[in-house]
Design an enzyme around this catalytic site. Structure first.
Site, short mmCIF file in Angstrom:
data_model
loop_
_atom_site.label_atom_id
_atom_site.label_comp_id
_atom_site.label_asym_id
_atom_site.label_seq_id
_atom_site.Cartn_x
_atom_site.Cartn_y
_atom_site.Cartn_z
N ILE A 629 -26.56 -43.71 -37.11
CA ILE A 629 -25.51 -44.73 -37.02
C ILE A 629 -24.58 -44.52 -38.21
O ILE A 629 -25.02 -44.54 -39.37
CB ILE A 629 -26.13 -46.14 -37.04
CG1 ILE A 629 -27.10 -46.31 -35.86
CG2 ILE A 629 -25.03 -47.20 -37.00
CD1 ILE A 629 -26.50 -46.07 -34.49
N LEU A 630 -23.32 -44.28 -37.94
CA LEU A 630 -22.39 -43.88 -39.01
C LEU A 630 -21.95 -45.06 -39.85
O LEU A 630 -21.66 -44.92 -41.04
CB LEU A 630 -21.18 -43.16 -38.41
CG LEU A 630 -21.55 -41.88 -37.63
CD1 LEU A 630 -20.35 -41.35 -36.86
CD2 LEU A 630 -22.10 -40.81 -38.57
N GLU A 705 -19.95 -46.87 -25.63
CA GLU A 705 -20.14 -47.39 -24.27
C GLU A 705 -21.60 -47.70 -23.96
O GLU A 705 -21.91 -48.18 -22.87
CB GLU A 705 -19.60 -46.36 -23.26
CG GLU A 705 -18.09 -46.20 -23.37
CD GLU A 705 -17.60 -44.91 -22.76
OE1 GLU A 705 -18.23 -43.86 -22.99
OE2 GLU A 705 -16.59 -44.94 -22.05
#
Lengths: 748, 325
Positions: A629-630, A705
């Site tokens: 997770i950035l 998405e």
């Protein structure tokens, strides 16, 4: 960003895994942190300029005119009727060059052009130009058009007997493996049901807008677009000019959700009018025009078949979709895309066929395929679990394949079952009661679960980074930030690799003249453009090590200092006249060597009113695993948006077309019901720790998405658990629940 | 929008003096401006009444309230006297629109809201209300939000207001000023019209007649409620709404006032149904009979058929709430 100094290139094709990432070894410690948005201050202070907010000297305003018939031929545009009105400059029509419909996402060819023949109600045939927006708008609504009407194809249900099979897009239209019919005949447990989902519109807050002007034969468009690189090429082709003579600038985009992947009709109309008038033209679509003339998600009719052993292990799975598009457009809503690799079953049929209709172009809307496909498949799994008498999480666990059930290749990373388990614990799944047994006053209350999956895509991307003598880093790519946090995560990636704090990094996005990018869409944006930025920075880092005469692995970059061999040197000093590097990422063999997707689990608690059938969501939880997770905050926001989309898909959103003429009936935000604040309860998001070495050097996967994929099914399943009513026709508006509620009303 | 002229009225008398053919008063403009932008309404002249001294809520000696036509919906909903004496009105107001709209929308304007019929809003389609004689695209079209009571073959539109439904249950009186300087007091029961053959005429106001106040009688006795059934939790018009004021005394219904939104061209009220209830002991059987009476003439048009069972169930549930059955 021209400058002196060294220039380098660092290119990577994903032909094999990247076992280690500088994001794990970086010392700046900003990657994954929930840092606030890089451009946040500009947005909250109103200084982040969106397309419609740009102006140009001597600018005029254009307003599009849509045709009030669903089929036929335009035989006249009575420009004289409005030319004399105050402030009206002219009416421009170009039957040959105007875009008949928007471009499809990721295309570089010109969208279908030519507007004399009417393909759908609201198709734009002219642009009225005025000295003010009001003058142009007023006249546009009065412009008389004459149309020779023709019979049109407007009624999906009446036409669904006539279908054709479209060519492949990101998946083949038809896939068959084994013999599903036989499996259905022989298996001890089977399920066969059909689900329907309606037309939808992205309904982004910012309407489509373009400001176009020509300067010595070169067109510049300030346009609200998701993929400037490809959109500029498509627009150049549409206008018949050289690609180098079209520039699209999209510095900030107020949401797109697919509707701004390709160019839409206002861009070409503004450009043509600007060329003709010799003045800059700004054209902003009216809200109704966004619904009428951009792009919609097709309605679908999806048959799901399941065949299983006595313990619920699937031996067969079928997912057959009917969807719609214009007679000459081949995009199909790939509703079965998630089904290809979600569950076990050696006998498989996943098909898509098109019904040809005269309705607004069908194209990509947020999570094309999974968003509506998983409403069907995940409702079916819930129904099947009920039929088997086992917990729906257990059914999914038993059918979680250890390799791709079609290709036979491993998954790059997959924590579907773990997401379900973690979510079950956190949500209190064990407290779920049998259907229609939990009451709170006159409300039935129930819990539902659904799996989430969204395939992970990597597209070619490039980025340029330049370190100057002051130790400031400039990063540039034609990526966009459509509200997702691209600016922020790109700065975090660059900062982690280069050992720089946020304030020493400048990120420039949204210009088609910057290094090419696949832009925002398909959840590929952060990984694609982020990998390019990573590679550019890695190269600068290597150059710094070279200047220090050390191995890059023996050097630590932190707070603008290069630390090696017990020496600490400002990196600006090492940059000399500047170090510039271009990073380039390309998809490669990894695409086929492993199956890549993000996974998750949705949990929903809903209340169904026993008197009226109204459904209100009480709480939701999404647990997701999408590689690294950035930025935990922007990723969370993406997932919150996805869950909110899921609420809309499950309960309220439906674009209605009048079957008599194809007109979009409820084409505004008063009657096209997206969820409002009061519809969105407490939403919880949790991310599982994960690294995907197969996907890209960031070890991240797409997340934008993922949050919508399956969310609506969890709600529909919770509705069933609450009141015992199964609705297979989305959205679950109260009129579909009401007839199945007990006649006896609850007492006061 | 089409070009128009604009003047600010300095007094109600000056406002009505300006009125005439093609003239519209504008207060909050929350509905009129939208309709003008779409050229559904194309006045030649707007008379801005928003600065007139009609923004107060006053208690009368008879115990009732006189509400200035320019009192914003938000203020009316939050007024202590309204919350205490007329909670049905406060709740109806807060069930409508959004906070921003309620801040801007006026009491008089709310009464005069136009329908939300999709086809009325779209000049590309036929609509007898917008363009008399052009036909009704909603009949035979998509009519989920349309009327099941009192409609005609010319128009099946509904009145969208929540506030007006409560006003109807409260027996409000609309006070007006006419162009000739005369004042009128019009019972809300006589104020609205069914569509008949002239759906473009929605109320009994004469051209140029200005609503200056709305009067409420003294606070009614009994329980009050407003229940709104809608597709989403906020910012949606009523599919069915019920404004109810019911008093139970000695085990019998002493009085009942029930008004309905979402069912008809006007806020609906059925006095015969109410009479059935009065004097009776509250019971589910009684309420079912009342619902049968209310909906005896109901007719669906396809996509709104569900409103008939929905109205029935909602009414029964409301009556049970109001009477504690």
């Amino acid at each position: 960003m021209l400058g002196l100094g060294d220039k380098h290139t660092n290119s990577l094709t994903m032909d094999q895994p990247v076992p280690s990432s500088l994001l794990d070894t970086g010392a700046q410690n900003i990657i994954s942190k929930p840092l606030p948005r890089y451009e946040g201050a500009k947005k909250v202070s109103g200084t982040a300029r969106y397309s419609a907010e740009f102006t140009a000297e001597n600018m005029a305003y254009g307003v599009l005119v849509g045709v009030g018939h669903g089929s036929g031929t335009v035989t006249g545009v009575d420009a004289d009727a409005i030319r004399g009105l105050p402030g009206v400059i002219d009416v421009v029509t170009d039957f040959k060059s105007f875009l008949r419909n928007a471009g499809q996402g990721g295309e570089t060819k010109a969208p279908t052009q030519g507007v004399e023949e009417v393909a759908y109600f609201g198709q734009f045939v002219a642009i009225v130009l005025g000295e003010t927006y009001e003058a142009a708008r007023g006249a546009a609504l009065q412009l008389p058009l004459t149309v020779e009407p023709a019979e049109g194809r407007f009624d999906f249900d009446a036409l669904k007997g006539e279908t054709d099979t479209p060519p492949p897009n990101n998946i083949p239209a038809h896939y068959t493996q084994g013999d599903l019919d036989r499996a259905m005949a022989e298996a001890p447990l089977t399920f066969d049901a059909t689900y329907t989902t309606p037309s939808q519109n992205s309904a982004a807050m910012e309407p489509h807008a373009s400001l176009a002007y020509w300067d010595e034969g070169k067109l510049t468009i300030y346009g609200s677009y998701q993929i400037p690189t490809k959109d500029a090429i498509a627009l150049a082709k549409a206008l018949g000019v050289s690609q180098k003579n079209v520039r699209i600038v999209a510095e900030y985009v107020g949401g797109g959700f697919g509707s701004k992947l390709g160019i839409s009709p206002e861009s070409a109309a503004a450009a043509i009018a600007s060329r003709q008038l010799g003045r800059p033209i700004k054209c902003v679509m009216l809200r109704q025009q966004v619904f009428d003339g951009t792009v919609r998600r097709s309605n679908t009719e999806q048959r799901v078949r399941l065949a299983a052993e006595a313990d619920g292990t699937l031996v067969g799975i079928g997912h057959e979709t009917l969807c719609a598009n214009l007679p000459d457009e081949d995009f199909f809503e790939p509703a079965g895309i998630g089904t290809h690799s979600l569950y076990k079953g050696e006998h498989r049929v996943i098909t898509h066929d098109l019904v040809r209709v005269n309705l607004t172009l069908s194209g990509s809307m947020r999570a094309p395929g999974e968003a509506v496909g998983m409403l069907a498949i995940e409702s079916a799994m819930d129904e099947f679990a009920e039929q088997l008498g086992i917990d729906p999480i257990e059914l999914r666990r038993r059918n979680d394949p250890d390799k791709d059930p079609e290709k036979g290749v491993p998954f790059s990373s997959r924590q579907l079952t773990r997401c379900l388990e973690v979510g079950a614990e956190r949500f209190g799944w064990s407290k779920r009661q049998p259907k229609a047994t939990r009451r709170d006053g006159e409300w039935w209350v129930g819990l539902g679960v659904a799996a989430a999956t969204r395939n992970n895509l990597l597209e070619k991307n490039a980025a340029k980074a330049r370190l100057n003598a002051a130790g400031h880093l400039f990063v540039e790519t034609a990526m966009t930030d459509i509200g997702t946090g691209s600016y922020t995560v790109l700065a975090q990636i660059a900062g982690e690799v280069m050992g720089l704090p946020f304030e020493r990094i400048t990120v420039k996005l949204g210009d088609s003249e910057s290094p090419e990018s696949s832009g925002s869409g398909g959840s590929w944006g952060a990984c694609g453009s982020g990998s390019a930025v990573y590679l550019a920075c890695e190269e600068i880092r290597n150059q710094l090590a070279k200047k220090l005469g050390v191995d890059p692995d023996a050097m630590t970059l932190k707070d603008g200092m290069a630390i090696a061999e017990n020496r600490s040197t400002p990196i600006g000093d090492l940059a000399g006249e500047g170090i510039e590097a271009t990073g380039e990422i390309n998809p490669g063999k990894q695409k086929d060597a492993v199956t890549q997707a993000s996974y998750g689990a949705h949990f929903a608690e809903v209340a169904v009113n026993a008197v009226t059938g109204e459904v209100r969501v009480r709480r939701m939880l999404g647990v997701f695993a999408a590689g690294r997770i950035l930025n935990r905050q922007t990723a969370r926001s993406q997932c919150l948006g996805g869950l909110t989309f899921g609420i809309g898909a499950a309960l309220t959103e439906e674009l209605i077309h009048d079957v008599r003429n194809g007109k979009a009936v409820n084409h505004d935000l008063a009657e096209y019901h997206v969820p409002v604040n009061a519809d969105v309860p407490q939403l919880e998001i949790e991310f599982l720790e994960e690294r995907d070495v197969h996907s890209n050097p960031l070890h991240a996967k797409g997340i934008g998405e993922l949050g919508i994929s399956g969310a609506g099914a969890a709600i529909a399943n919770a509705v069933y658990n609450a009141c015992g009513v199964r609705v297979r026709d989305f959205p679950l508006t109260l009129d579909k629940i009401l007839p199945h509620l007990p006649a006896d009303l609850p007492s006061a | 929008m089409k070009t128009f002229t604009y003047t600010k009225a300095q007094s109600p008398e000056a406002a009505v003096a300006e009125a005439g053919e093609g003239v519209r008063f504008i207060a909050g403009g929350t509905n009129l401006l939208d309709l003008m932008k779409l050229q559904v309404m194309t006045p030649d002249k707007l008379v801005d009444i928003s600065r007139l001294d009609l923004g107060r809520i006053e208690q009368r000696e008879d115990g009732g309230l006189t509400i200035g036509a320019l009192v914003p919906n938000s203020d009316l909903a939050a007024d202590r006297r309204v919350i205490d004496g007329y909670p049905v009105l406060s709740r109806a107001l807060l069930a409508g629109a959004s906070g921003q709209l309620r801040n801007k929308a006026s009491t008089g304007g709310n009464l005069l809201q136009r329908t939300r019929c999709y086809y009325f809003y779209d000049t590309a389609t036929a609509c007898n209300k917008r363009e008399p004689g052009s036909g009704c695209a909603a009949i035979g079209g998509f009519n989920r939000i349309h009327a099941i009571l009192g409609a005609s073959d010319k128009c099946i539109a509904t009145h969208p207001s929540d506030m007006a439904v409560a006003m109807r249950a409260l027996d409000a009186t609309v006070v007006t000023l006419k162009g000739d300087g005369d004042r009128r007091r019009i019972s809300i029961h006589d104020f609205y019209r069914l569509p008949g053959d002239t759906p473009e005429i929605e109320n009994v106001l004469e051209p140029g007649e200005l609503i200056t106040h709305v009067e409420l009688p003294g606070p009614p006795q009994g329980e009050q409620l407003y229940r709104k059934v809608r597709d989403r939790a906020s910012y949606a018009f009523a599919l069915v709404s019920v404004a109810g004021v019911v008093k139970v005394e000695d085990g019998k219904i002493a009085s009942a006032a029930l008004a309905f939104g979402g069912l008809a061209h006007l806020p609906w009220r059925d006095f015969e149904m109410e009479a059935m209830l009065v004097g009776q002991a509250p019971s589910t059987a009684l309420f079912e009979a009342a619902a049968d009476k209310l909906l005896a003439g109901a007719r669906g048009h396809g996509s709104n058929d569900f409103k008939i069972p929905l109205a029935r169930r909602t009414l029964i549930a409301c009556l049970r709430d109001l009477t504690g059955v």
